[in-house]
Enzyme design. Structure first.
Site, mmCIF file in Angstrom:
data_model
loop_
_atom_site.group_PDB
_atom_site.id
_atom_site.type_symbol
_atom_site.label_atom_id
_atom_site.label_comp_id
_atom_site.label_asym_id
_atom_site.label_seq_id
_atom_site.Cartn_x
_atom_site.Cartn_y
_atom_site.Cartn_z
ATOM 1 N N GLU A 112 -7.270 -2.355 -2.290
ATOM 2 C CA GLU A 112 -6.549 -0.957 -1.114
ATOM 3 C C GLU A 112 -5.931 -0.395 -2.332
ATOM 4 O OE1 GLU A 112 -5.075 -3.084 2.132
ATOM 5 O OE2 GLU A 112 -6.023 -4.890 1.288
ATOM 6 N N LEU B 43 -1.827 -0.808 18.148
ATOM 7 C CA LEU B 43 -3.197 0.280 18.156
ATOM 8 C C LEU B 43 -1.815 1.730 18.553
ATOM 9 C CD1 LEU B 43 -5.427 0.466 19.034
ATOM 10 C CD2 LEU B 43 -5.304 0.137 21.531
ATOM 11 N N HIS C 69 -7.770 -1.161 5.618
ATOM 12 C CA HIS C 69 -8.097 -2.551 6.519
ATOM 13 C C HIS C 69 -9.307 -3.533 5.305
ATOM 14 C CE1 HIS C 69 -9.843 -5.314 9.581
ATOM 15 N NE2 HIS C 69 -10.657 -5.803 8.845
ATOM 16 N N ASN D 182 0.824 -1.480 -0.259
ATOM 17 C CA ASN D 182 0.005 0.671 -0.316
ATOM 18 C C ASN D 182 0.649 1.386 0.150
ATOM 19 O OD1 ASN D 182 -2.895 -0.309 0.083
ATOM 20 N ND2 ASN D 182 -2.393 -1.876 1.637
ATOM 21 N N ASP E 24 -10.391 -0.477 14.082
ATOM 22 C CA ASP E 24 -10.991 -0.431 12.831
ATOM 23 C C ASP E 24 -12.332 0.110 13.550
ATOM 24 O OD1 ASP E 24 -8.872 -1.978 12.206
ATOM 25 O OD2 ASP E 24 -10.169 -3.913 12.523
ATOM 26 N N ASN F 92 -7.040 4.708 8.396
ATOM 27 C CA ASN F 92 -6.076 3.142 8.837
ATOM 28 C C ASN F 92 -6.849 2.539 7.007
ATOM 29 O OD1 ASN F 92 -4.972 0.784 8.906
ATOM 30 N ND2 ASN F 92 -7.309 0.518 10.008
ATOM 31 N N LEU G 145 0.016 -2.746 11.934
ATOM 32 C CA LEU G 145 -1.050 -3.794 12.638
ATOM 33 C C LEU G 145 -0.645 -3.807 14.279
ATOM 34 C CD1 LEU G 145 0.112 -6.707 10.909
ATOM 35 C CD2 LEU G 145 -1.424 -5.537 10.414
HETATM 36 C C1 GAR Z 1 -3.224 -4.499 3.661
HETATM 37 O O1 GAR Z 1 -4.309 -5.661 3.225
HETATM 38 C C2 GAR Z 1 -3.982 -3.890 5.333
HETATM 39 O O2 GAR Z 1 -4.822 -3.654 5.188
HETATM 40 C C3 GAR Z 1 -4.073 -5.299 6.008
HETATM 41 O O3 GAR Z 1 -2.105 -5.785 5.924
HETATM 42 C C4 GAR Z 1 -1.518 -5.729 4.254
HETATM 43 C C5 GAR Z 1 -0.534 -4.999 4.050
HETATM 44 O O4 GAR Z 1 -0.621 -5.282 3.213
HETATM 45 N N1 GAR Z 1 -4.168 -4.075 7.052
HETATM 46 C C6 GAR Z 1 -4.953 -4.782 8.233
HETATM 47 O O5 GAR Z 1 -4.969 -6.203 8.472
HETATM 48 C C7 GAR Z 1 -5.388 -3.789 9.155
HETATM 49 N N2 GAR Z 1 -6.051 -4.636 10.242
HETATM 50 P P1 GAR Z 1 1.164 -3.957 2.972
HETATM 51 O O6 GAR Z 1 2.200 -3.886 3.572
HETATM 52 O O7 GAR Z 1 1.158 -4.642 1.767
HETATM 53 O O8 GAR Z 1 0.259 -2.536 2.685
#
Ligand code: GAR
Length: 210
Positions: free
Chosen positions: A171, A84, A101, A13, A142, A99, A82
């Protein structure tokens, strides 16, 4: 708008956001924070010349505030972060932390709901669709007001990995759109129009149409 991105892992992301913010963009990533020294996204940030900081203790607000205030950050983006965010940081940056999600909140969110756990829960529920949500961050996981969502279908025979890949694509379109809208408005705002579907999803929906 000066943006800090917080990551815990690979940082896809973060990459999508950096790719969307060209030189003339109204937002610029000035800092990448991580709770893990081995987060893949840190190397990406360093390659692109962006300052990075690893939080030795992500529950300690002092280091957070020194990093964010020190870089004159105006928007904090949790992109696969991940932990808080400590309450004093939420308080100081209230309304300016977002954030992403990997599900359609308020369903499939909360403590312990991250990564493949989310997609497993969606599949176990029998839901016909999932998606990505960007929301304002408050003191709980969340929970803050939703700014934008992008929906994707759950396909027959989906595995958590296949669903995760489809949601991740969503995303990667949703997060930059919300950041750009925030930069234009001067603060995070709900997206005024829904995101266009990916061409592949349009094709798939068209195939299913009667
Ligand atoms: C993403 O899918 C994001 O939405 C999720 O972790 C992944 C990170 O991917 N976040 C959560 O689950 C938070 N509750 P990335 O490091 O490749 O962006």
């Amino acid at each position: 708008m000066r943006v800090a991105v917080c990551i815990s892992g690979r940082g896809s992301n973060l990459k999508a956001l950096l790719d969307a913010l060209d030189a003339g963009a109204p937002a610029q990533v000035v800092l990448v924070l991580s709770d893990r020294p081995d987060a893949g996204g840190l190397a990406l940030a360093a390659e692109r010349g962006i300052a990075t900081r690893v939080l030795a203790d992500s529950a300690d607000p002092t280091a957070w505030l020194a990093a964010l205030d020190g870089a004159s950050v105006q928007l904090v983006v949790l992109a696969g972060f991940l932990r808080l965010v400590p309450a004093p940081v939420v308080e100081r940056y209230r309304g300016r932390i977002i954030n992403v999600h990997p599900a359609l909140l308020p369903a499939f969110g909360g403590a312990g709901m991250y990564g493949s756990r989310v997609h497993r829960a969606v599949l176990a529920s029998g839901a016909r669709e999932s998606g990505a949500t960007v929301h304002l961050v408050d003191e709980a996981y969340d929970r803050g007001p939703i700014l934008a969502q992008a929906r994707v279908p759950v396909e027959p025979g989906d595995t958590p990995d296949r669903l995760a890949a489809r949601v991740l694509e969503a995303e990667h379109r949703l997060l930059p759109a919300v950041v750009l809208a925030a930069a234009e408005a001067g603060r995070p705002v709900p997206l005024s129009s829904p995101l266009p579907l990916e061409p592949t999803l349009v094709k798939e929906s068209a195939c299913r149409a009667p």
